[in-house]
Design an enzyme around this catalytic site. Structure first.
Site, short mmCIF file in Angstrom:
data_model
loop_
_atom_site.label_atom_id
_atom_site.label_comp_id
_atom_site.label_asym_id
_atom_site.label_seq_id
_atom_site.Cartn_x
_atom_site.Cartn_y
_atom_site.Cartn_z
N ASP A 38 0.84 -1.19 0.00
CA ASP A 38 0.00 0.00 0.00
C ASP A 38 0.88 1.26 0.00
OD1 ASP A 38 -2.34 1.80 0.79
OD2 ASP A 38 -3.28 -0.18 0.95
N HIS A 49 -3.46 5.76 3.67
CA HIS A 49 -4.34 4.65 3.32
C HIS A 49 -3.85 3.33 3.88
CE1 HIS A 49 -6.15 1.73 0.42
NE2 HIS A 49 -7.14 2.60 0.34
N SER A 85 -11.35 -0.98 -0.55
CA SER A 85 -10.05 -0.97 0.13
C SER A 85 -10.20 -1.29 1.61
CB SER A 85 -9.38 0.40 0.00
OG SER A 85 -8.80 0.58 -1.25
#
Length: 896
Positions: free
Chosen positions: A356, A410, A598
């Protein structure tokens, strides 16, 4: 109309499932000068919807926004319930130039009807610039601002009042010092404790203060005994000694006045100093005085800490601080899975690779949760990486993916869902993870502008213990058992398929997010052979509106819907996890609600980690073969294109893994599971679904469902089994002939087996009066160029119409290769920047997965949600300050 504004969130251009993986921030944007032909011009249009249950303070500092004073109890602004109010308050002479900078906005009053057991939480957006207090009064027509009925006046970022009685109230947000945005949250039965809060309803000894002084040469002389030190503050020494905590007492009312004078506790009329209170009840007065003294002590430079002398009792049900807000775990039957088998909270030998944006390695809820190898950064392009290091390196820490703040962090959110530290035996902090006993391998592949398929493939190879560009080949003991990929794009790559096949053949289980474009078109890597593709559901177990679907979907998991508040906790129904916030200059370690596939994928990855912990021999083929057995079947019976085999069920997954490990059979252990745990109809909804299932094994039947309100009905649907009573019900409300106010009720679901516990569901609705449409404030819609990070001159601004903002941006020049991101938000503190902490903010498609717009894309129907966002606080670290994005003729934000 159009007004110049800057944007604080330049571009969260990681393109996590929002566009092509290969997008780079260095693309050129074109030029209208010289011999180049003029750029084509386009019109962009769409609708920004206010997040459900959101209201804006009616007297914010933005002079362009509509205004209505709410500075006295008589002017109290009526608000719905549940609600999140985005506001601003300041002491006179502080804050940015605007409507209240000179005169001050010391008080914001709100009128609300509360149900029993509700919680009020005040989240202070920037406690570095301002301190706010929270007060509550019975709305009985005789309100004395110096005699509140309840109050919370700590010095931290959160103030809260819990377990309140039903009735009509006036809520006061008071500016104790400085200036700041805030979010006031009223919701059903959740708690969000803060270590520094001071709440009158807490159980402590009135008149007692625990103080630890800083014992330095400047503050402690040889003749300063505890008694003399206490006397200098008008207090009495009761116990303790220099060099450790002391127990001090306030004394009689006359002595307390001396203490107030020594500590500078004076009338609020002078502005910005502590507010004095009066009560005819001497016990209540002493509690008030105790908290006032503690607050004043905390502000002294010679005090390390000051606290009440709390009364402690045994706790039987410990939870992490914000676990009650994580509705998404009961949805997948996770609490039941944790308590069934040994190692069903995860083993440290099981490793999940998070490929990520990297991870905030110092986030307190992730400390100690990382694998021994330490992870790696595989971003080759320094323009993308922006970490100050050349090429790939061994540091997977996330420096942020926006040069001017507002980074997504994220990977930190994904990692927290999988394995945030979780307390099962005491009072924990932060949030819970699905497999907290497992370890995270952080691998960084995404930065400013996204990431490339090559870098991602190298990280995947590293995680699986295959040769890669780092030169490090992990052993079987140190490699990942599970890989989570919350990223993707729309183009098939033969090179990538070869990599994923090799990784699967090596025995590593790969989980990927299906995509957020609400399309049946395949997204990769989720659609590759050998990869488990995860779609997203909302709190009602329905396919989330953004989620991709199609033949490649294998399983569904909670992804949330940030535009709704179905459970009525006052927060959006997003997935709550660890996060970072660099919008204020430093990086705060916080917890945020996000939505997307996600967020769904790490739920599945975490459950697979639990399975691997129970059965170390688990293979990718085992998981494939079990998919039909470890889910709750949703939609069409069997595998379908929306949910795949169904919604992942953690308990079933752990039980099946135990069978693989030890053989035998699954014992009969029925468990009644009802979701959502609470229902919020607001002022407009009339029907919501309620799921009643057997979350365990064996046979379960229920009695007819009951409720305790004439206006509430539970309706059987075709999915309900006529024999067991299990299935999906519709709960409806009828507001006919009900007077204005807040109404609550309870639904009770009772198993036929009297040895099994019943489950209750709380219901809340608004009728008339305070039932106003959501309004997240006067909005500015901006286009931000992905190359320059600057806002275009094509802008829109205005108030909502029935909770919606219908924007149109004309004559937008877009050259070949040029890309924009659309932002929308408020500027409550009037600093010329939207999307500050505590302000409303929205991004197309969403804040966690923005999508860029170019010449060849659709330019209409650009719809998204804007809502107030504030990170639930943990602790903070200061890094290099950043500023806003300048618009010509507009002053930029001050550097903090």
């Amino acid at each position: 109309m159009s007004h110049n504004r800057a944007t604080h969130q330049t571009l969260k251009s990681i393109l996590l499932l929002g566009g092509l993986i290969g997008f780079l921030s260095g693309c050129t944007g074109g030029d209208d000068s010289g011999d180049n032909p003029p750029a084509p011009h386009f019109t962009l249009s769409g609708t920004v919807s206010s997040a459900a249950g959101s209201i804006v303070d009616s007297d914010i500092n933005d002079p362009i926004a509509p205004y209505a004073a709410n500075d006295t109890p008589a002017q109290a602004q009526s608000i719905p319930n549940p609600v999140m109010v985005g506001g601003y308050a300041n002491v006179a002479g502080t804050g940015n130039s605007g409507r209240s900078s000179f005169s001050g906005d010391h008080w914001d009053y709100y009128r609300v009807s509360l149900a029993a057991g509700q919680t009020i939480t005040l989240n202070i957006a920037d406690f570095k610039t301002g301190d706010l207090d929270l007060f509550l009064y019975y709305d009985d027509g005789d309100i004395d601002p110096e005699n509140p009925d309840f109050w919370s006046n700590g010095t931290g970022q959160t103030e809260s009042l819990t377990d309140l009685q039903a009735g009509d109230y006036i809520v006061e947000v008071y500016a104790h010092s400085g200036y700041t945005n805030y979010a006031l949250v009223i919701g059903q039965g959740t708690t969000s404790a803060a270590t520094s809060r001071l709440v009158s309803s807490d159980d402590f000894v009135p008149g007692d203060v625990i103080v630890r002084f800083k014992d330095t040469a400047l503050t402690l002389s040889a003749n300063q005994t505890p008694a003399t030190r206490a006397a200098s503050l008008g207090l009495q020494a009761k116990a303790g000694a220099n060099g450790r905590a002391m127990l001090l007492g306030l004394g009689d009312p006359q002595s307390r006045q001396a203490s107030f004078k020594a500590l500078g506790i004076t009338s609020a009329q002078k502005g910005g100093q502590a507010k004095q209170f009066r009560s005819a009840d001497p016990d209540k007065q002493l509690k008030m005085d105790t908290l006032q003294v503690i607050k004043a002590l905390r502000k002294r430079h010679d005090v390390l800490y000051a606290e009440p002398n709390y009364i402690r009792r045994a706790k039987l049900t410990p939870t992490d601080q914000y676990y009650d807000l994580q509705w998404h775990y009961p949805l997948i039957n996770l609490p039941a899975a944790w308590g069934v088998w040994e190692a069903s909270t995860g083993k440290s030998s099981v490793i999940v690779a998070v490929i990520d944006t990297g991870v905030l390695l110092d986030h307190p809820d992730l400390a100690g949760q990382f694998s021994a190898d330490g992870g790696y950064d595989f971003i080759q392009n320094d323009t993308i990486s922006q970490d100050g290091q050349s090429g790939i390196d061994s540091d997977p820490n996330d420096p942020g993916d926006s040069a001017t703040g507002g980074s997504s962090f994220h990977g930190t959110h994904v990692a927290g869902t999988i394995a945030a530290a979780t307390s099962f035996s005491g009072s924990g902090s932060g949030v819970a993870g699905v497999a907290p006993g497992a370890k995270i391998m952080p691998l960084r592949v995404l930065g400013t502008g996204g990431g490339t398929s090559y870098d991602i493939s190298q990280a995947v190879r590293y995680a699986a213990g295959l040769s890669n560009d780092s030169g490090i080949v992990l052993t079987n003991a140190n490699r990942a058992d599970v890989i989570n990929l919350s990223l993707g794009g729309g183009s098939y790559s033969q090179a990538e398929q070869v990599v994923y096949t090799a990784v699967r053949n090596a025995g590593v289980i790969i989980v990927a997010a299906a995509g957020n474009e609400s399309t049946s078109s395949p997204s990769y890597p989720a659609a590759y052979d050998g990869v488990i593709s995860v779609s997203a559901v909302d709190i009602n177990k329905q396919l989330a509106p953004y989620s991709n679907f199609g033949t490649s979907i294998d399983v569904a998991a909670p992804g949330g819907d940030a535009g709704r508040d179905i459970n009525g906790d006052g927060y959006s129904d997003g997935v709550l996890s660890t996060a970072g916030d660099d919008s204020g200059g430093g990086t705060d370690y916080v917890y945020k609600f996000e939505q997307g596939t996600s967020m769904a994928a790490p739920h599945m990855a975490g459950v697979v980690a639990l399975m691997k912990s129970v059965y170390s021999g688990l293979t990718p083929a085992d998981v494939d073969n079990l998919l039909g057995k470890i889910v709750e079947d949703l939609g069409t019976s069997g595998k379908d294109n929306q949910f795949g085999h169904g919604l992942i069920d953690a308990l079933k997954a752990v039980e099946e893994a135990k069978l693989l490990a030890n053989g035998g059979t699954i014992p009969d252990n029925p468990l009644l599971s009802v979701t959502p745990a609470s229902l919020n109809f607001g002022s407009n909804l009339t029907s919501l679904p309620l799921s009643v299932v057997n979350g365990g094994s064996g046979t379960l039947t229920i009695e007819p469902i009951s409720d305790d309100a004439d206006w509430l009905t539970v309706v059987t649907t075709d999915s309900v089994d006529a024999t067991t009573g299990l299935g999906s019900y519709q709960v409806t409300v009828d507001r006919t002939n009900l007077s204005a106010g807040t109404y609550t009720a309870t639904i009770t679901v009772t198993p036929s087996d009297a040895t099994l516990p019943a489950v209750t569901v709380s219901v809340i609705q608004q009728v008339g009066g305070q039932g106003v449409a959501s309004d997240v404030g006067f909005h500015y819609v901006l286009l931000v160029d992905t190359e320059t990070g600057k806002a275009s001159s094509s802008q829109w601004s205005g108030p909502p119409q029935n909770g919606e903002y219908h924007f149109r941006l004309d004559n937008v020049p877009i050259t070949e290769g040029q890309r924009y991101v659309i932002f929308a938000g408020t500027d409550q503190n009037n600093d010329g920047i939207i999307c500050d902490a505590g302000e409303a903010c929205g991004v197309y498609l969403s804040r966690s997965q923005p999508k860029t717009i170019g010449a060849g894309d659709s330019h209409s129907g650009l719809n998204f949600v804007s809502g107030f966002s504030i990170g639930l606080q943990s602790q903070s670290v200061l890094t290099i300050p950043t500023g806003g994005i300048a618009i010509p003729g507009r002053q930029t934000k001050q550097v903090r």
